[in-house]
Write a protein that holds these residues in place. Structure first.
Motif, PDB file in Angstrom:
ATOM      1  N   THR A  77     -12.166  14.373  22.776  1.00  0.00           N
ATOM      2  CA  THR A  77     -11.854  12.991  22.409  1.00  0.00           C
ATOM      3  C   THR A  77     -10.414  12.843  21.938  1.00  0.00           C
ATOM      4  O   THR A  77      -9.913  11.745  21.886  1.00  0.00           O
ATOM      5  CB  THR A  77     -12.796  12.488  21.307  1.00  0.00           C
ATOM      6  OG1 THR A  77     -12.572  13.244  20.122  1.00  0.00           O
ATOM      7  CG2 THR A  77     -14.245  12.577  21.739  1.00  0.00           C
ATOM      8  N   GLY A  78      -9.797  13.928  21.543  1.00  0.00           N
ATOM      9  CA  GLY A  78      -8.429  13.870  21.046  1.00  0.00           C
ATOM     10  C   GLY A  78      -8.332  13.511  19.578  1.00  0.00           C
ATOM     11  O   GLY A  78      -7.232  13.372  19.051  1.00  0.00           O
ATOM     12  N   ASP A  79      -9.478  13.371  18.905  1.00  0.00           N
ATOM     13  CA  ASP A  79      -9.450  13.039  17.480  1.00  0.00           C
ATOM     14  C   ASP A  79      -9.015  14.257  16.681  1.00  0.00           C
ATOM     15  O   ASP A  79      -9.493  15.371  16.907  1.00  0.00           O
ATOM     16  CB  ASP A  79     -10.822  12.573  17.002  1.00  0.00           C
ATOM     17  CG  ASP A  79     -11.214  11.233  17.599  1.00  0.00           C
ATOM     18  OD1 ASP A  79     -10.310  10.475  18.001  1.00  0.00           O
ATOM     19  OD2 ASP A  79     -12.420  10.944  17.675  1.00  0.00           O
ATOM     20  N   ALA A  80      -8.108  14.033  15.727  1.00  0.00           N
ATOM     21  CA  ALA A  80      -7.591  15.126  14.903  1.00  0.00           C
ATOM     22  C   ALA A  80      -7.402  14.641  13.474  1.00  0.00           C
ATOM     23  O   ALA A  80      -7.302  13.438  13.214  1.00  0.00           O
ATOM     24  CB  ALA A  80      -6.262  15.619  15.472  1.00  0.00           C
ATOM     25  N   SER A  81      -7.344  15.594  12.570  1.00  0.00           N
ATOM     26  CA  SER A  81      -7.128  15.298  11.158  1.00  0.00           C
ATOM     27  C   SER A  81      -6.272  16.405  10.572  1.00  0.00           C
ATOM     28  O   SER A  81      -6.567  17.588  10.771  1.00  0.00           O
ATOM     29  CB  SER A  81      -8.468  15.214  10.433  1.00  0.00           C
ATOM     30  OG  SER A  81      -8.281  14.986   9.059  1.00  0.00           O
ATOM     31  N   LEU A  82      -5.213  16.030   9.869  1.00  0.00           N
ATOM     32  CA  LEU A  82      -4.345  16.986   9.186  1.00  0.00           C
ATOM     33  C   LEU A  82      -4.368  16.686   7.698  1.00  0.00           C
ATOM     34  O   LEU A  82      -4.263  15.526   7.298  1.00  0.00           O
ATOM     35  CB  LEU A  82      -2.898  16.860   9.668  1.00  0.00           C
ATOM     36  CG  LEU A  82      -2.577  17.137  11.119  1.00  0.00           C
ATOM     37  CD1 LEU A  82      -1.118  16.844  11.395  1.00  0.00           C
ATOM     38  CD2 LEU A  82      -2.892  18.584  11.449  1.00  0.00           C
ATOM     39  N   THR A  83      -4.468  17.713   6.885  1.00  0.00           N
ATOM     40  CA  THR A  83      -4.342  17.573   5.437  1.00  0.00           C
ATOM     41  C   THR A  83      -3.184  18.460   5.008  1.00  0.00           C
ATOM     42  O   THR A  83      -3.124  19.638   5.376  1.00  0.00           O
ATOM     43  CB  THR A  83      -5.641  17.991   4.723  1.00  0.00           C
ATOM     44  OG1 THR A  83      -6.698  17.134   5.163  1.00  0.00           O
ATOM     45  CG2 THR A  83      -5.499  17.870   3.222  1.00  0.00           C
ATOM     46  N   PHE A  84      -2.244  17.881   4.253  1.00  0.00           N
ATOM     47  CA  PHE A  84      -1.056  18.624   3.853  1.00  0.00           C
ATOM     48  C   PHE A  84      -0.628  18.231   2.444  1.00  0.00           C
ATOM     49  O   PHE A  84      -0.952  17.149   1.960  1.00  0.00           O
ATOM     50  CB  PHE A  84       0.088  18.404   4.854  1.00  0.00           C
ATOM     51  CG  PHE A  84       0.451  16.969   5.092  1.00  0.00           C
ATOM     52  CD1 PHE A  84       1.460  16.356   4.362  1.00  0.00           C
ATOM     53  CD2 PHE A  84      -0.203  16.210   6.064  1.00  0.00           C
ATOM     54  CE1 PHE A  84       1.802  15.025   4.584  1.00  0.00           C
ATOM     55  CE2 PHE A  84       0.129  14.880   6.297  1.00  0.00           C
ATOM     56  CZ  PHE A  84       1.140  14.294   5.554  1.00  0.00           C
ATOM     57  N   ASN A  85       0.091  19.141   1.780  1.00  0.00           N
ATOM     58  CA  ASN A  85       0.660  18.846   0.472  1.00  0.00           C
ATOM     59  C   ASN A  85       1.738  17.784   0.644  1.00  0.00           C
ATOM     60  O   ASN A  85       2.506  17.819   1.619  1.00  0.00           O
ATOM     61  CB  ASN A  85       1.276  20.099  -0.146  1.00  0.00           C
ATOM     62  CG  ASN A  85       0.237  21.150  -0.468  1.00  0.00           C
ATOM     63  OD1 ASN A  85      -0.914  20.836  -0.730  1.00  0.00           O
ATOM     64  ND2 ASN A  85       0.631  22.401  -0.452  1.00  0.00           N
ATOM     65  N   SER A  86       1.797  16.858  -0.296  1.00  0.00           N
ATOM     66  CA  SER A  86       2.765  15.770  -0.190  1.00  0.00           C
ATOM     67  C   SER A  86       3.253  15.364  -1.576  1.00  0.00           C
ATOM     68  O   SER A  86       2.716  15.806  -2.594  1.00  0.00           O
ATOM     69  CB  SER A  86       2.126  14.575   0.530  1.00  0.00           C
ATOM     70  OG  SER A  86       0.961  14.151  -0.150  1.00  0.00           O
ATOM     71  N   ASN A  87       4.274  14.524  -1.581  1.00  0.00           N
ATOM     72  CA  ASN A  87       4.833  13.990  -2.814  1.00  0.00           C
ATOM     73  C   ASN A  87       4.464  12.521  -2.944  1.00  0.00           C
ATOM     74  O   ASN A  87       4.607  11.769  -1.968  1.00  0.00           O
ATOM     75  CB  ASN A  87       6.352  14.130  -2.829  1.00  0.00           C
ATOM     76  CG  ASN A  87       6.797  15.572  -2.880  1.00  0.00           C
ATOM     77  OD1 ASN A  87       6.212  16.378  -3.589  1.00  0.00           O
ATOM     78  ND2 ASN A  87       7.822  15.910  -2.121  1.00  0.00           N
ATOM     79  N   PRO A  88       4.003  12.098  -4.110  1.00  0.00           N
ATOM     80  CA  PRO A  88       3.665  10.684  -4.307  1.00  0.00           C
ATOM     81  C   PRO A  88       4.853   9.785  -3.956  1.00  0.00           C
ATOM     82  O   PRO A  88       5.998  10.084  -4.303  1.00  0.00           O
ATOM     83  CB  PRO A  88       3.326  10.598  -5.796  1.00  0.00           C
ATOM     84  CG  PRO A  88       2.882  11.985  -6.160  1.00  0.00           C
ATOM     85  CD  PRO A  88       3.743  12.886  -5.316  1.00  0.00           C
ATOM     86  N   GLY A  89       4.590   8.716  -3.220  1.00  0.00           N
ATOM     87  CA  GLY A  89       5.621   7.753  -2.855  1.00  0.00           C
ATOM     88  C   GLY A  89       6.435   8.114  -1.623  1.00  0.00           C
ATOM     89  O   GLY A  89       7.227   7.311  -1.158  1.00  0.00           O
ATOM     90  N   ALA A  90       6.247   9.304  -1.094  1.00  0.00           N
ATOM     91  CA  ALA A  90       7.022   9.736   0.075  1.00  0.00           C
ATOM     92  C   ALA A  90       6.331   9.262   1.357  1.00  0.00           C
ATOM     93  O   ALA A  90       5.187   8.822   1.355  1.00  0.00           O
ATOM     94  CB  ALA A  90       7.149  11.255   0.101  1.00  0.00           C
ATOM     95  N   SER A  91       7.062   9.361   2.472  1.00  0.00           N
ATOM     96  CA  SER A  91       6.461   9.122   3.784  1.00  0.00           C
ATOM     97  C   SER A  91       6.839  10.300   4.683  1.00  0.00           C
ATOM     98  O   SER A  91       7.831  10.992   4.446  1.00  0.00           O
ATOM     99  CB  SER A  91       6.909   7.791   4.389  1.00  0.00           C
ATOM    100  OG  SER A  91       8.269   7.813   4.704  1.00  0.00           O
ATOM    101  N   TYR A  92       6.044  10.491   5.722  1.00  0.00           N
ATOM    102  CA  TYR A  92       6.167  11.673   6.565  1.00  0.00           C
ATOM    103  C   TYR A  92       6.099  11.312   8.038  1.00  0.00           C
ATOM    104  O   TYR A  92       5.533  10.290   8.410  1.00  0.00           O
ATOM    105  CB  TYR A  92       5.036  12.670   6.230  1.00  0.00           C
ATOM    106  CG  TYR A  92       5.140  13.172   4.824  1.00  0.00           C
ATOM    107  CD1 TYR A  92       5.833  14.336   4.529  1.00  0.00           C
ATOM    108  CD2 TYR A  92       4.588  12.458   3.766  1.00  0.00           C
ATOM    109  CE1 TYR A  92       5.969  14.789   3.225  1.00  0.00           C
ATOM    110  CE2 TYR A  92       4.720  12.896   2.453  1.00  0.00           C
ATOM    111  CZ  TYR A  92       5.409  14.060   2.193  1.00  0.00           C
ATOM    112  OH  TYR A  92       5.546  14.495   0.899  1.00  0.00           O
ATOM    113  N   SER A  93       6.687  12.178   8.853  1.00  0.00           N
ATOM    114  CA  SER A  93       6.582  12.085  10.309  1.00  0.00           C
ATOM    115  C   SER A  93       5.753  13.263  10.790  1.00  0.00           C
ATOM    116  O   SER A  93       5.888  14.377  10.271  1.00  0.00           O
ATOM    117  CB  SER A  93       7.961  12.125  10.964  1.00  0.00           C
ATOM    118  OG  SER A  93       8.716  10.997  10.617  1.00  0.00           O
ATOM    119  N   VAL A  94       4.892  13.014  11.783  1.00  0.00           N
ATOM    120  CA  VAL A  94       4.038  14.058  12.340  1.00  0.00           C
ATOM    121  C   VAL A  94       4.395  14.230  13.817  1.00  0.00           C
ATOM    122  O   VAL A  94       4.530  13.250  14.556  1.00  0.00           O
ATOM    123  CB  VAL A  94       2.544  13.696  12.184  1.00  0.00           C
ATOM    124  CG1 VAL A  94       1.667  14.729  12.862  1.00  0.00           C
ATOM    125  CG2 VAL A  94       2.180  13.556  10.705  1.00  0.00           C
TER     126      VAL A  94
END
Length: 64
Positions: free
Chosen positions: A1-18
């Motif tokens: 189906t192509g469904d995926a899920s990533l869990t990663f450490n992050s910083n509050p208020g930040a944004s990320y590119s995948v």
């Protein structure tokens, strides 16, 4: 189906590119360039059609 899920450490208020790649080579395709942080840990659920039929797929997360 192509469904995926990533869990990663992050910083509050930040944004990320995948990014995704079928190898650890030089080409990384952008999947999303504005994943907001959920706090100290972020879970990003998405559909990656390139995942279908692949024995494995690599993902890279970069802070914006």
């Amino acid at each position: 189906t192509g469904d995926a899920s990533l869990t990663f450490n992050s910083n509050p208020g930040a944004s990320y590119s995948v990014f995704g790649s079928n190898s650890m080579g030089a080409f990384w395709a952008e999947i999303n360039d504005s994943v907001p942080s959920d706090g100290e840990e972020t879970t990003f659920e998405f559909t990656d059609l390139e995942l279908i039929g692949q024995p494995r797929r690599f993902y890279q997360v970069r802070r914006n």
